[in-house]
Enzyme design. Structure first.
Site, PDB file in Angstrom:
ATOM      1  N   LYS A  70       0.831  -1.125  -0.063  1.00  0.00           N
ATOM      2  CA  LYS A  70      -0.103  -0.160   0.161  1.00  0.00           C
ATOM      3  C   LYS A  70       0.869   1.185   0.071  1.00  0.00           C
ATOM      4  O   LYS A  70       0.525   2.190  -0.604  1.00  0.00           O
ATOM      5  CB  LYS A  70      -0.891  -0.041   1.168  1.00  0.00           C
ATOM      6  CG  LYS A  70      -2.049  -0.925   1.074  1.00  0.00           C
ATOM      7  CD  LYS A  70      -2.797  -0.881   2.193  1.00  0.00           C
ATOM      8  CE  LYS A  70      -4.538  -1.258   2.212  1.00  0.00           C
ATOM      9  NZ  LYS A  70      -5.214  -0.829   3.231  1.00  0.00           N
ATOM     10  N   ASP A 106     -10.156   3.457   1.985  1.00  0.00           N
ATOM     11  CA  ASP A 106     -10.683   2.665   3.496  1.00  0.00           C
ATOM     12  C   ASP A 106     -11.460   3.626   4.579  1.00  0.00           C
ATOM     13  O   ASP A 106     -12.130   3.159   4.904  1.00  0.00           O
ATOM     14  CB  ASP A 106      -9.262   2.241   4.155  1.00  0.00           C
ATOM     15  CG  ASP A 106      -8.559   0.999   3.372  1.00  0.00           C
ATOM     16  OD1 ASP A 106      -9.530   0.408   3.038  1.00  0.00           O
ATOM     17  OD2 ASP A 106      -7.506   0.883   3.680  1.00  0.00           O
TER      18      ASP A 106
HETATM   19  P1  NAP Z   1      -1.051  -2.556  11.134  1.00  0.00           P
HETATM   20  O1  NAP Z   1      -0.757  -1.750  10.349  1.00  0.00           O
HETATM   21  O2  NAP Z   1      -0.268  -4.054  11.079  1.00  0.00           O
HETATM   22  O3  NAP Z   1      -1.463  -2.383  12.733  1.00  0.00           O
HETATM   23  C1  NAP Z   1      -1.754  -3.376  13.767  1.00  0.00           C
HETATM   24  C2  NAP Z   1      -2.399  -2.734  14.936  1.00  0.00           C
HETATM   25  O4  NAP Z   1      -2.565  -3.636  15.755  1.00  0.00           O
HETATM   26  C3  NAP Z   1      -1.315  -1.652  15.578  1.00  0.00           C
HETATM   27  O5  NAP Z   1      -1.898  -0.653  16.361  1.00  0.00           O
HETATM   28  C4  NAP Z   1      -0.643  -2.792  16.605  1.00  0.00           C
HETATM   29  O6  NAP Z   1      -0.110  -2.158  17.734  1.00  0.00           O
HETATM   30  C5  NAP Z   1      -1.875  -3.494  17.124  1.00  0.00           C
HETATM   31  N1  NAP Z   1      -1.716  -4.907  17.701  1.00  0.00           N
HETATM   32  C6  NAP Z   1      -0.938  -5.797  16.984  1.00  0.00           C
HETATM   33  N2  NAP Z   1      -1.050  -7.001  17.977  1.00  0.00           N
HETATM   34  C7  NAP Z   1      -1.384  -6.315  19.272  1.00  0.00           C
HETATM   35  C8  NAP Z   1      -1.430  -6.693  20.673  1.00  0.00           C
HETATM   36  N3  NAP Z   1      -0.773  -8.149  20.942  1.00  0.00           N
HETATM   37  N4  NAP Z   1      -1.464  -5.890  21.574  1.00  0.00           N
HETATM   38  C9  NAP Z   1      -2.025  -4.744  21.482  1.00  0.00           C
HETATM   39  N5  NAP Z   1      -2.146  -4.104  20.023  1.00  0.00           N
HETATM   40  C10 NAP Z   1      -1.561  -5.127  19.015  1.00  0.00           C
HETATM   41  O7  NAP Z   1      -2.447  -3.575  10.632  1.00  0.00           O
HETATM   42  P2  NAP Z   1      -3.742  -2.630   9.711  1.00  0.00           P
HETATM   43  O8  NAP Z   1      -3.640  -2.710   8.484  1.00  0.00           O
HETATM   44  O9  NAP Z   1      -3.879  -1.506  10.555  1.00  0.00           O
HETATM   45  O10 NAP Z   1      -4.770  -3.671  10.138  1.00  0.00           O
HETATM   46  C11 NAP Z   1      -5.297  -3.973  11.590  1.00  0.00           C
HETATM   47  C12 NAP Z   1      -6.767  -4.657  11.513  1.00  0.00           C
HETATM   48  O11 NAP Z   1      -7.724  -4.093  10.870  1.00  0.00           O
HETATM   49  C13 NAP Z   1      -6.300  -6.122  10.928  1.00  0.00           C
HETATM   50  O12 NAP Z   1      -7.183  -7.152  11.733  1.00  0.00           O
HETATM   51  C14 NAP Z   1      -6.955  -5.949   9.564  1.00  0.00           C
HETATM   52  O13 NAP Z   1      -7.602  -7.277   9.216  1.00  0.00           O
HETATM   53  C15 NAP Z   1      -8.208  -5.162   9.999  1.00  0.00           C
HETATM   54  N6  NAP Z   1      -8.637  -4.157   8.697  1.00  0.00           N
HETATM   55  C16 NAP Z   1     -10.019  -4.377   8.411  1.00  0.00           C
HETATM   56  C17 NAP Z   1     -10.424  -3.588   7.380  1.00  0.00           C
HETATM   57  C18 NAP Z   1     -11.879  -3.516   6.725  1.00  0.00           C
HETATM   58  O14 NAP Z   1     -11.922  -3.327   5.788  1.00  0.00           O
HETATM   59  N7  NAP Z   1     -12.807  -4.102   7.867  1.00  0.00           N
HETATM   60  C19 NAP Z   1      -9.487  -2.622   6.523  1.00  0.00           C
HETATM   61  C20 NAP Z   1      -8.164  -2.668   6.996  1.00  0.00           C
HETATM   62  C21 NAP Z   1      -7.758  -3.291   8.029  1.00  0.00           C
HETATM   63  P3  NAP Z   1       1.570  -1.737  17.858  1.00  0.00           P
HETATM   64  O15 NAP Z   1       1.811  -0.466  16.940  1.00  0.00           O
HETATM   65  O16 NAP Z   1       1.705  -1.699  18.930  1.00  0.00           O
HETATM   66  O17 NAP Z   1       2.135  -3.089  17.032  1.00  0.00           O
END
Ligand code: NAP
Length: 276
Positions: A70, A106
């Site tokens: 992305k 998004d």
């Molecule tokens: P990302 O950039 O990898 O961010 C992950 C986030 O989760 C960060 O804030 C991270 O915190 C936190 N996290 C991960 N493991 C954790 C833990 N054990 N304890 C506390 N915080 C934790 O991922 P993303 O792209 O933002 O996506 C996040 C989620 O949203 C995913 O599940 C994805 O499938 C979902 N999503 C859904 C849609 C939709 O259309 N519905 C669209 C996009 C994403 P740290 O910064 O501390 O690592």
């Protein structure tokens, strides 16, 4: 003779086999009787630039872009929407006149989902608590600020990332400690989980969730499972809950319209097709 070509679109990622986007676009193509195809495209990091310049020659009118491409896709684009610039990532590319146009839908998908599932939602009614500061959180926060929330209370396990978002998006963001963020639930009118916690294969979100109450709108952008522990707790305490599947479906709308010329509906048959 490009006017005789069948329009092609797809989603680029790595891994990509699990993507639901082909089901979503395939459902719409069939439903509206349109000519075209939408395919999953597995692309390795080093190949992205070459792929993006070759696809239009093969009849591709655009692609969605997902993890891990992305940010790089934005760098490779010739023209970038304001929203994609703010978010710092692209998820929708359109190929036109030899150029790559980058957008990020998004945030649009996030807002359209809440407006459809919780029509009574008033963003101005109070602060929004956002859990997480990853890529999805950036899109959600931009959308919330545009929608007019008075304040975004932001909590992330790695606090420096939350501080980074505050530096990027300004004074209406207040960061708080991750471990105590459950206590802020009661102060918020809108609460959104943008972390991966609660997703299949990930740990549960273990915060104090007793602050959920009637009148709040609570959204989890995780959609596997549809009803996460976070949403179940919110629902049990009378809050209005919105699952994450609708965000995925709505973010696909602008790309489909641009590529295939029809604004598609997000409705129950589409949800079922995406879940099948
Ligand atoms: P990302 O950039 O990898 O961010 C992950 C986030 O989760 C960060 O804030 C991270 O915190 C936190 N996290 C991960 N493991 C954790 C833990 N054990 N304890 C506390 N915080 C934790 O991922 P993303 O792209 O933002 O996506 C996040 C989620 O949203 C995913 O599940 C994805 O499938 C979902 N999503 C859904 C849609 C939709 O259309 N519905 C669209 C996009 C994403 P740290 O910064 O501390 O690592």
């Amino acid at each position: 003779m490009t006017e005789h070509r069948i329009p092609l679109a797809g989603v680029i990622g790595n891994p990509i086999a699990h993507s639901r986007s082909p089901k979503v676009h395939g459902h719409w193509l069939a439903r509206y009787g349109l000519t075209g195809h939408y395919v999953p495209l597995h692309v390795e990091d080093g190949d992205l630039a070459q792929v993006l310049h070759t696809l239009p020659q093969m009849g591709f009118v655009g692609v969605n872009v997902t993890i891990p491409h992305k940010v790089r896709a934005l760098e490779l684009a010739d023209a970038i929407s304001d929203r994609a610039t703010l978010i710092g990532a692209a998820n929708t590319l359109t190929f036109r006149d030899g150029k790559i146009y980058a957008d990020n839908t998004d945030g649009y998908g996030f807002l359209a989902n809440i407006k459809q599932e919780a029509p009574e939602w008033n963003p101005a009614s109070g602060p929004a608590l956002v859990l997480g500061a990853g890529g999805a959180a950036r899109a959600v926060i931009v959308a919330l600020l545009e929608a007019g929330v008075p304040e975004v209370i932001l909590a992330n396990r790695t606090r420096s990332k939350a501080e980074g978002l505050r530096a990027d998006f300004g004074a209406r963001i207040r960061t708080i400690e991750w471990v105590t963020s459950g206590e802020a639930i009661g102060d918020a009118a809108t609460i959104i989980n943008t972390t991966a916690l609660g997703m299949q294969g990930q740990p549960e979100l273990r915060l104090d969730l007793s602050g959920f109450r009637r009148g709040q709108v609570v959204n989890d952008i995780v959609y596997t499972p549809l009803m996460t522990h976070f949403l179940t707790e919110a629902q049990a305490r009378g809050a209005t809950t919105v699952d994450g599947l609708g965000m995925l479906l709505h973010q696909a709308v602008p790309g489909f319209e641009r590529w295939f010329g029809q604004r598609p509906e997000v409705d129950e048959p589409l949800r079922q097709a995406a879940l099948a």
